[in-house]
Design a protein around this motif. Structure first.
Motif, PDB file in Angstrom:
ATOM      1  N   ALA A 430      33.478  80.345  59.495  1.00 17.82           N
ATOM      2  CA  ALA A 430      34.142  78.995  59.181  1.00 17.82           C
ATOM      3  C   ALA A 430      34.522  78.541  60.203  1.00 17.82           C
ATOM      4  O   ALA A 430      35.147  78.917  61.299  1.00 17.82           O
ATOM      5  CB  ALA A 430      35.238  79.451  58.213  1.00 17.82           C
ATOM      6  N   ARG A 431      34.607  76.814  60.179  1.00 18.68           N
ATOM      7  CA  ARG A 431      34.986  76.045  61.411  1.00 18.68           C
ATOM      8  C   ARG A 431      35.547  74.865  60.818  1.00 18.68           C
ATOM      9  O   ARG A 431      35.019  74.456  59.830  1.00 18.68           O
ATOM     10  CB  ARG A 431      33.652  75.920  62.221  1.00 18.68           C
ATOM     11  CG  ARG A 431      33.917  75.036  63.357  1.00 18.68           C
ATOM     12  CD  ARG A 431      32.710  74.973  64.227  1.00 18.68           C
ATOM     13  NE  ARG A 431      32.201  76.288  64.817  1.00 18.68           N
ATOM     14  CZ  ARG A 431      31.206  76.316  65.692  1.00 18.68           C
ATOM     15  NH1 ARG A 431      30.515  75.312  65.898  1.00 18.68           N
ATOM     16  NH2 ARG A 431      30.914  77.534  66.071  1.00 18.68           N
ATOM     17  N   LEU A 432      36.411  74.114  61.544  1.00 21.18           N
ATOM     18  CA  LEU A 432      37.008  72.933  61.176  1.00 21.18           C
ATOM     19  C   LEU A 432      36.092  71.954  62.294  1.00 21.18           C
ATOM     20  O   LEU A 432      35.842  72.240  63.368  1.00 21.18           O
ATOM     21  CB  LEU A 432      38.579  72.841  61.480  1.00 21.18           C
ATOM     22  CG  LEU A 432      39.361  73.267  60.445  1.00 21.18           C
ATOM     23  CD1 LEU A 432      39.186  74.881  60.157  1.00 21.18           C
ATOM     24  CD2 LEU A 432      40.763  73.004  60.645  1.00 21.18           C
ATOM     25  N   ALA A 433      35.640  70.701  61.504  1.00 19.16           N
ATOM     26  CA  ALA A 433      34.788  69.820  61.946  1.00 19.16           C
ATOM     27  C   ALA A 433      35.632  69.002  63.178  1.00 19.16           C
ATOM     28  O   ALA A 433      36.975  68.847  63.026  1.00 19.16           O
ATOM     29  CB  ALA A 433      34.477  68.852  61.145  1.00 19.16           C
ATOM     30  N   ASP A 434      35.025  68.641  63.940  1.00 20.89           N
ATOM     31  CA  ASP A 434      35.716  67.607  65.134  1.00 20.89           C
ATOM     32  C   ASP A 434      34.528  66.457  64.809  1.00 20.89           C
ATOM     33  O   ASP A 434      33.431  66.423  65.271  1.00 20.89           O
ATOM     34  CB  ASP A 434      35.292  68.296  66.469  1.00 20.89           C
ATOM     35  CG  ASP A 434      35.951  67.247  67.359  1.00 20.89           C
ATOM     36  OD1 ASP A 434      36.327  66.126  67.167  1.00 20.89           O
ATOM     37  OD2 ASP A 434      35.827  67.477  68.542  1.00 20.89           O
ATOM     38  N   PRO A 435      35.136  65.181  64.522  1.00 19.18           N
ATOM     39  CA  PRO A 435      34.462  64.215  64.221  1.00 19.18           C
ATOM     40  C   PRO A 435      33.723  63.608  65.368  1.00 19.18           C
ATOM     41  O   PRO A 435      32.752  63.052  65.590  1.00 19.18           O
ATOM     42  CB  PRO A 435      35.279  63.215  63.642  1.00 19.18           C
ATOM     43  CG  PRO A 435      36.208  63.818  62.829  1.00 19.18           C
ATOM     44  CD  PRO A 435      36.618  65.230  63.644  1.00 19.18           C
ATOM     45  N   ALA A 436      34.516  63.715  66.721  1.00 19.55           N
ATOM     46  CA  ALA A 436      33.961  63.038  68.058  1.00 19.55           C
ATOM     47  C   ALA A 436      33.607  61.850  67.785  1.00 19.55           C
ATOM     48  O   ALA A 436      32.453  61.389  68.616  1.00 19.55           O
ATOM     49  CB  ALA A 436      32.734  64.257  68.346  1.00 19.55           C
ATOM     50  N   GLY A 437      34.321  60.985  67.012  1.00 21.03           N
ATOM     51  CA  GLY A 437      33.833  59.571  67.152  1.00 21.03           C
ATOM     52  C   GLY A 437      32.654  59.341  66.162  1.00 21.03           C
ATOM     53  O   GLY A 437      32.337  58.275  66.360  1.00 21.03           O
ATOM     54  N   ARG A 438      32.137  60.038  65.610  1.00 21.71           N
ATOM     55  CA  ARG A 438      30.873  59.734  64.998  1.00 21.71           C
ATOM     56  C   ARG A 438      31.066  59.593  63.260  1.00 21.71           C
ATOM     57  O   ARG A 438      30.290  58.853  62.654  1.00 21.71           O
ATOM     58  CB  ARG A 438      29.792  61.204  64.971  1.00 21.71           C
ATOM     59  CG  ARG A 438      29.545  61.299  66.290  1.00 21.71           C
ATOM     60  CD  ARG A 438      28.585  62.518  66.369  1.00 21.71           C
ATOM     61  NE  ARG A 438      29.054  63.719  65.910  1.00 21.71           N
ATOM     62  CZ  ARG A 438      28.861  64.275  64.703  1.00 21.71           C
ATOM     63  NH1 ARG A 438      27.677  64.020  63.922  1.00 21.71           N
ATOM     64  NH2 ARG A 438      29.359  65.327  64.508  1.00 21.71           N
ATOM     65  N   TYR A 439      32.274  59.721  62.917  1.00 24.81           N
ATOM     66  CA  TYR A 439      32.772  59.746  61.603  1.00 24.81           C
ATOM     67  C   TYR A 439      34.154  59.776  61.560  1.00 24.81           C
ATOM     68  O   TYR A 439      34.676  60.187  62.645  1.00 24.81           O
ATOM     69  CB  TYR A 439      32.182  60.350  60.528  1.00 24.81           C
ATOM     70  CG  TYR A 439      32.221  62.041  60.647  1.00 24.81           C
ATOM     71  CD1 TYR A 439      33.196  62.586  60.426  1.00 24.81           C
ATOM     72  CD2 TYR A 439      30.999  62.659  61.255  1.00 24.81           C
ATOM     73  CE1 TYR A 439      33.498  64.122  60.384  1.00 24.81           C
ATOM     74  CE2 TYR A 439      31.297  64.014  61.709  1.00 24.81           C
ATOM     75  CZ  TYR A 439      32.428  64.622  60.830  1.00 24.81           C
ATOM     76  OH  TYR A 439      32.473  65.963  61.358  1.00 24.81           O
ATOM     77  N   GLY A 440      34.882  59.445  60.512  1.00 25.21           N
ATOM     78  CA  GLY A 440      36.468  59.629  60.453  1.00 25.21           C
ATOM     79  C   GLY A 440      37.015  60.791  59.890  1.00 25.21           C
ATOM     80  O   GLY A 440      37.859  61.796  60.623  1.00 25.21           O
ATOM     81  N   LYS A 441      36.450  61.295  58.801  1.00 19.98           N
ATOM     82  CA  LYS A 441      36.777  62.724  58.372  1.00 19.98           C
ATOM     83  C   LYS A 441      35.526  63.213  57.465  1.00 19.98           C
ATOM     84  O   LYS A 441      34.787  62.480  56.984  1.00 19.98           O
ATOM     85  CB  LYS A 441      37.977  62.356  57.531  1.00 19.98           C
ATOM     86  CG  LYS A 441      37.853  61.601  56.297  1.00 19.98           C
ATOM     87  CD  LYS A 441      39.188  61.608  55.603  1.00 19.98           C
ATOM     88  CE  LYS A 441      39.043  60.895  54.269  1.00 19.98           C
ATOM     89  NZ  LYS A 441      38.645  59.393  54.469  1.00 19.98           N
TER      90      LYS A 441
END
Length: 525
Positions: A430-441
């Motif tokens: 399991a992992r928490l997402a990092d949008p990295a500027g590609r989307y907000g959430k």
């Protein structure tokens, strides 16, 4: 007598389970049964409460221990009530007007052959009864709101489809509405889209019948922007209803879809700039060019919009105030454009009813990979299915939102899941997402299990699966599964490479403790 589970109805202790049928003179007939109990109507003085019986021909007596009702009946269903004029629409059976006073807090009902001293043929016992919900025998869950009828999963066959994700490709929802010739049925949790409003108004002007259904009490309230847009639609002749209120069949009308002629559009996102407008959330969507899918969703819409908890917008909004809110206005580069794909089979899933089971079946059928993207996940059958998948060697990845309002609980959840997988040596992460500027959430609610992708509004929690109106589609085919998996891969790679550590404190007496760390830890950009 055994303990009674609050809110549940069960055969009473001391009575053998009554078979559905019995043999009389060599013929099989329906056994006498108490099949439905409605103790707590959403009406003053509980007017309209009833007990529904299924009986063979004969004389029968219903008792609650204090009073009795005796009836002489032909074979079939009987509805025993003290207020026949207050029965809910659609209550099936021959009505027997008789004094009846059911306890909202729970009691035992018995059915006897002949008089109250005759052979006891059935008995049920219930605890606290939810307001506005009858109990139906043989259903799960047994308490269901009046006016709600669960659906079976609907297999609609092959279809050409357009798969897309947001915020990358906000064009397909608007373009689908723009192509309407005959009908638009738009269902949403909220509706704050100027673009969708303009498309609906244009469709109304060219003679398309346009109808809109939204929830009447979304979390945070209805915004002044939504009120203004729905006012414009109603003024132009569009039929708008808000679903909810004291007799609501669902906790929330959380579905997000549209029926446009013979096309079905199913979304994970709300009809607003942050969702379908592409100004914030990572979401998934699909357009199915399938008359069967469109007709199935049209039937869902008619069921939901056609009852008394769906109030006309102009009636609902009278005297109400609304919440001030600024729409999202970010812009994002397109990494994934829409893709035309072939779906070998599509199954329309709805909640309450069959969506949770449908997702579990998809995950249970996987033999290689299961990828899950959700804002957050709670314990329940769907999460348990991913554990089962890992236990049989299937690679499982669960991507969760890192938005501030779920970050802490998702850290804890990922830590628990990864700790469990580490200890057992199983292929789950399991992992928490990092949008990295590609989307907000992360707001998508999706699964890709081998060659099946599930797209829709279903969150992985009990409220969504069992109390909300939700719509999702399970899409089988290598092309459609590959599209969403590639999006998932990119979002997964952008997330933290390291995963939460779990901390286990084991007490020894009152003075000693051992602290164990899992081999993974949390990192966020």
């Amino acid at each position: 007598m055994g303990a009674v589970v609050p809110g549940a109805v069960a055969p009473s202790a001391g009575l053998a389970a009554t078979p559905d049928t019995e043999t009389v003179a060599g013929s099989t007939v329906s056994a006498p049964r108490i099949v439905e109990v409605y103790p707590n109507p959403a009406r003053a003085d509980d007017r309209g409460e009833y007990v529904r019986l299924r009986v063979p021909a004969g004389n029968w007596t219903l008792s609650d221990g204090e009073s009795t009702v005796s009836v002489s009946a032909d074979p079939g269903y009987l509805v025993v009530t003290g207020a026949p004029d207050a029965l809910p629409n659609g209550t099936e059976g021959s009505v027997v007007a008789a004094p009846l006073s059911l306890a909202n807090g729970g009691e035992r009902l018995t059915l006897h052959e002949g008089t109250a001293n005759g052979r006891r043929v059935d008995s049920v016992e219930y605890g606290s009864a939810p307001e506005g919900e009858p109990w139906l025998r043989g259903t799960d869950p047994p308490w269901r709101p009046v006016g709600y009828h669960p659906r079976d999963p609907a297999s609609v066959g092959t279809a050409n489809a357009t798969a897309f994700v947001l915020p990358d490709a906000p064009g397909p929802p608007a373009a689908t509405l723009r192509g309407a010739d005959r009908r638009i049925l738009l269902a949403g949790y909220t509706f704050e889209s100027e673009r969708a409003t303009e498309e609906l108004l244009a469709a109304e002007r060219r003679g398309v019948r346009v109808r809109v259904l939204v929830d009447d009490a979304p979390v945070g309230g209805i915004t002044d922007r939504q009120a203004r847009l729905l006012d414009r639609l109603v003024a132009a002749g569009v039929e708008v209803h808000a679903l909810g209120g004291p007799v609501a069949r669902f906790r929330y009308h959380h579905a997000k879809y549209a029926v446009v002629d013979d096309t079905a559009l199913v979304l994970t996102e709300n009809w607003k700039p942050a969702g379908t407008g592409g100004a914030d959330s990572r979401g998934w969507g699909v357009r199915l060019d399938s008359r069967a899918a469109a007709d199935e969703l049209a039937s869902v819409f008619e069921h939901d919009a056609g009852w008394r908890d769906a109030r006309p917008w102009d009636e609902y909004r009278t005297g109400r105030s609304f919440t001030a809110a600024a729409p999202a206005d970010e812009t994002y580069a397109q990494q994934f454009g829409p893709a035309n794909v072939r779906v070998r089979n599509a199954i329309v899933l709805t909640a309450p009813g069959n969506a949770e089971t449908g997702v579990v079946r998809v995950v249970d059928a996987a033999t290689e990979r299961v990828d899950v993207v959700q804002p957050t996940v709670e314990d329940g059958p769907m999460l348990t299915a991913t554990r089962r998948a890992a236990e049989r060697g299937v690679e499982v990845r669960i991507l969760l939102s890192s938005a501030w309002y779920v970050r802490e609980e998702n850290e804890a959840l990922a830590g628990r899941l990864n700790g469990w997988a580490d200890r057992a040596g199983l292929p789950l992460e399991a992992r928490l997402a990092d949008p990295a500027g590609r989307y907000g959430k992360i707001h998508a609610k999706g699964v890709v299990a081998d060659d099946v992708a599930v797209v829709g509004s279903l969150n992985w929690n009990p409220t969504s699966a069992r109390e909300n109106r939700e719509v999702a589609v399970a899409l089988r085919g290598p092309e459609v599964a590959t599209y969403y998996r590639e999006v998932f891969e990119a979002d997964w790679r952008a997330g933290s490479d390291a995963v939460p550590r779990s901390l286990l404190l084991v007490g020894v007496g009152v003075a000693a403790a051992t602290v164990l760390y899992a081999r993974r830890r949390i990192e966020f950009a």
